[in-house]
Motif scaffolding. Structure first.
Motif, PDB file in Angstrom:
ATOM      1  N   PHE A  93       0.802  -0.993  -0.004  1.00 48.53           N
ATOM      2  CA  PHE A  93      -0.345   0.342  -0.135  1.00 48.53           C
ATOM      3  C   PHE A  93       0.942   1.089  -0.081  1.00 48.53           C
ATOM      4  CE2 PHE A  93      -2.282  -3.209   1.944  1.00 48.53           C
ATOM      5  CZ  PHE A  93      -3.773  -3.103   1.446  1.00 48.53           C
ATOM      6  N   PRO A  94       0.886   2.178  -1.056  1.00 48.99           N
ATOM      7  CA  PRO A  94       1.264   3.226  -1.343  1.00 48.99           C
ATOM      8  C   PRO A  94       1.005   4.218   0.696  1.00 48.99           C
ATOM      9  CG  PRO A  94      -0.697   3.545  -2.455  1.00 48.99           C
ATOM     10  CD  PRO A  94      -0.395   1.814  -1.715  1.00 48.99           C
ATOM     11  N   ASP A  95       2.247   5.204   0.110  1.00 51.11           N
ATOM     12  CA  ASP A  95       1.627   6.158   1.709  1.00 51.11           C
ATOM     13  C   ASP A  95       0.885   7.400   0.883  1.00 51.11           C
ATOM     14  OD1 ASP A  95       5.723   5.954   1.972  1.00 51.11           O
ATOM     15  OD2 ASP A  95       3.941   4.471   3.093  1.00 51.11           O
ATOM     16  N   ALA A  96       0.221   7.539   2.090  1.00 56.17           N
ATOM     17  CA  ALA A  96      -0.936   8.440   1.218  1.00 56.17           C
ATOM     18  C   ALA A  96      -0.917   9.985   2.396  1.00 56.17           C
ATOM     19  CB  ALA A  96      -1.631   7.995   0.844  1.00 56.17           C
ATOM     20  N   ALA A  97      -1.761  10.783   2.134  1.00 57.87           N
ATOM     21  CA  ALA A  97      -2.595  12.373   2.748  1.00 57.87           C
ATOM     22  C   ALA A  97      -3.182  13.016   2.278  1.00 57.87           C
ATOM     23  CB  ALA A  97      -1.046  12.971   2.832  1.00 57.87           C
ATOM     24  N   ALA A  98      -4.342  13.924   3.216  1.00 60.22           N
ATOM     25  CA  ALA A  98      -5.659  13.929   2.500  1.00 60.22           C
ATOM     26  C   ALA A  98      -6.116  15.024   3.576  1.00 60.22           C
ATOM     27  CB  ALA A  98      -6.651  12.782   2.245  1.00 60.22           C
ATOM     28  N   LEU A  99      -6.721  15.748   2.710  1.00 59.69           N
ATOM     29  CA  LEU A  99      -6.893  17.527   3.387  1.00 59.69           C
ATOM     30  C   LEU A  99      -9.105  16.834   2.862  1.00 59.69           C
ATOM     31  CD1 LEU A  99      -4.657  19.147   1.415  1.00 59.69           C
ATOM     32  CD2 LEU A  99      -5.589  20.335   2.775  1.00 59.69           C
ATOM     33  N   LEU A 100      -9.865  16.657   3.959  1.00 60.60           N
ATOM     34  CA  LEU A 100     -10.693  17.465   3.882  1.00 60.60           C
ATOM     35  C   LEU A 100     -11.552  18.437   4.444  1.00 60.60           C
ATOM     36  CD1 LEU A 100     -12.956  14.377   5.776  1.00 60.60           C
ATOM     37  CD2 LEU A 100     -13.101  17.004   6.414  1.00 60.60           C
ATOM     38  N   PHE A 101     -12.866  18.754   3.625  1.00 65.57           N
ATOM     39  CA  PHE A 101     -13.054  20.414   3.286  1.00 65.57           C
ATOM     40  C   PHE A 101     -14.427  19.757   3.475  1.00 65.57           C
ATOM     41  CE2 PHE A 101      -9.225  22.759   2.178  1.00 65.57           C
ATOM     42  CZ  PHE A 101      -8.568  21.777   1.664  1.00 65.57           C
ATOM     43  N   PRO A 102     -15.409  21.421   4.506  1.00 66.55           N
ATOM     44  CA  PRO A 102     -16.813  20.403   4.148  1.00 66.55           C
ATOM     45  C   PRO A 102     -17.702  20.815   3.485  1.00 66.55           C
ATOM     46  CG  PRO A 102     -16.048  21.985   6.191  1.00 66.55           C
ATOM     47  CD  PRO A 102     -14.363  21.690   5.537  1.00 66.55           C
ATOM     48  N   LEU A 103     -18.365  20.735   3.108  1.00 70.23           N
ATOM     49  CA  LEU A 103     -19.021  21.347   1.420  1.00 70.23           C
ATOM     50  C   LEU A 103     -20.243  20.915   1.854  1.00 70.23           C
ATOM     51  CD1 LEU A 103     -18.355  18.638  -1.139  1.00 70.23           C
ATOM     52  CD2 LEU A 103     -17.561  20.735  -0.614  1.00 70.23           C
ATOM     53  N   ALA A 104     -20.623  21.114   3.412  1.00 74.40           N
ATOM     54  CA  ALA A 104     -22.380  21.784   4.413  1.00 74.40           C
ATOM     55  C   ALA A 104     -21.396  22.134   5.539  1.00 74.40           C
ATOM     56  CB  ALA A 104     -23.085  20.232   4.880  1.00 74.40           C
ATOM     57  N   ALA A 105     -22.186  23.008   5.837  1.00 68.93           N
ATOM     58  CA  ALA A 105     -21.475  24.169   7.146  1.00 68.93           C
ATOM     59  C   ALA A 105     -21.371  23.002   8.421  1.00 68.93           C
ATOM     60  CB  ALA A 105     -22.546  25.365   7.409  1.00 68.93           C
ATOM     61  N   ASP A 106     -21.825  22.434   8.111  1.00 67.95           N
ATOM     62  CA  ASP A 106     -22.135  21.767   9.545  1.00 67.95           C
ATOM     63  C   ASP A 106     -21.725  20.162   9.293  1.00 67.95           C
ATOM     64  OD1 ASP A 106     -25.417  21.441  10.496  1.00 67.95           O
ATOM     65  OD2 ASP A 106     -24.147  20.591   8.579  1.00 67.95           O
ATOM     66  N   ALA A 107     -20.991  19.610   8.293  1.00 72.90           N
ATOM     67  CA  ALA A 107     -20.363  18.430   8.419  1.00 72.90           C
ATOM     68  C   ALA A 107     -19.248  18.205   8.459  1.00 72.90           C
ATOM     69  CB  ALA A 107     -20.680  18.216   6.695  1.00 72.90           C
TER      70      ALA A 107
END
Ligand code: HEM
Length: 215
Positions: free
Chosen positions: A90-104
């Motif tokens: 499995f490869p090394d990986a990274a992620a960012l998360l952005f809400p698409l709804a205000a209270d997600a």
């Protein structure tokens, strides 16, 4: 965290560019994504007693030039894993998360409260996927061309720069839209491929990081 305005964004596409030395970094603490929150009993049981979420923290920096935004992620992982092969590699990986709804919620959103995920993997080092999720177990790929990437591994650390236009037309409703002067929140996840980490088995930041995109 301030996403600084710069006119040197092309030079900063290089994760090793000296210019990053002048950009303040935020260190974000990570923890294993709870086994109890995995989508199946099989995964929860299999990983309950195994150590995972090996990466303990991540340094994050951000810049924009009014049209394009770039984030540099840097984390310690001395084993470079850049291969994906069946259930053995499995490869090394990274992620960012952005809400698409205000209270997600930061745990990958919820039904009706989606989030946009920018997901980089070491086996595709020059781009990142844009995924959408509305809860754990629901993520799907939206696009894999809008976000470009450049990555470097120096034997101890991964440094990865992700770049995207502040605003995108394609898949607009499922992609975070950004602008100068905006305040929003984000969070992060890192996978240590050498520890067989993938999907829900990873380290994540259990708190939001407030971003301020400089006007
Ligand atoms: C308690 C926290 C979390 C848990 C339990 C969790 C669990 C999961 C699970 C079970 C999957 C595989 C099923 C699916 O694709 O939906 C998954 C995939 C994914 N998660 Fe999470 N997650 C958490 C937090 C996060 C955070 C904070 C991020 C990003 C910053 C994130 C990014 C992703 C991405 C990009 C995928 C797709 C990976 C792939 O296709 O292999 N997750 N997560």
């Amino acid at each position: 965290m301030l996403v600084r305005r710069t006119d040197a964004i092309d030079a900063l596409a290089d994760p090793g560019a000296a210019g990053w030395g002048a950009i303040a970094a935020e260190t974000v603490k990570l923890m294993p994504a709870p086994a109890a929150m995995q989508p199946t009993r099989y995964i929860a049981t299999k990983w309950r007693d195994q150590a995972y979420g090996a990466v303990a923290s991540l340094d994050v920096q951000g810049v924009h030039d009014g049209a394009t935004i770039a984030f540099r992620l840097r984390w310690r992982d001395s084993a470079k894993n850049a291969v994906r092969f069946e259930n053995t590699d499995f490869p090394d990986a990274a992620a960012l998360l952005f809400p698409l709804a205000a209270d997600a919620p930061l745990f990958m959103g919820a039904p009706g409260q989606p989030v946009n995920l920018w997901y980089w993997r070491a086996d595709f080092p020059e781009r990142a996927r844009s995924d959408v999720a509305s809860g754990i177990g629901s993520s799907r790929v939206v696009d894999d061309t809008a976000i470009t990437a450049r990555a470097a591994h120096d034997g101890e650390f991964w440094s990865v720069v992700l770049r995207r236009a502040l605003k995108v037309q394609a898949n607009a409703a499922e992609s975070v839209q950004l602008e100068p002067g905006q305040r929003l929140r984000t969070t992060f996840a890192v996978w240590e491929g050498g520890n067989l980490e993938r999907a829900g088995i990873k380290a994540f930041a259990p708190q939001w990081v407030e971003l301020a995109i400089e006007a």
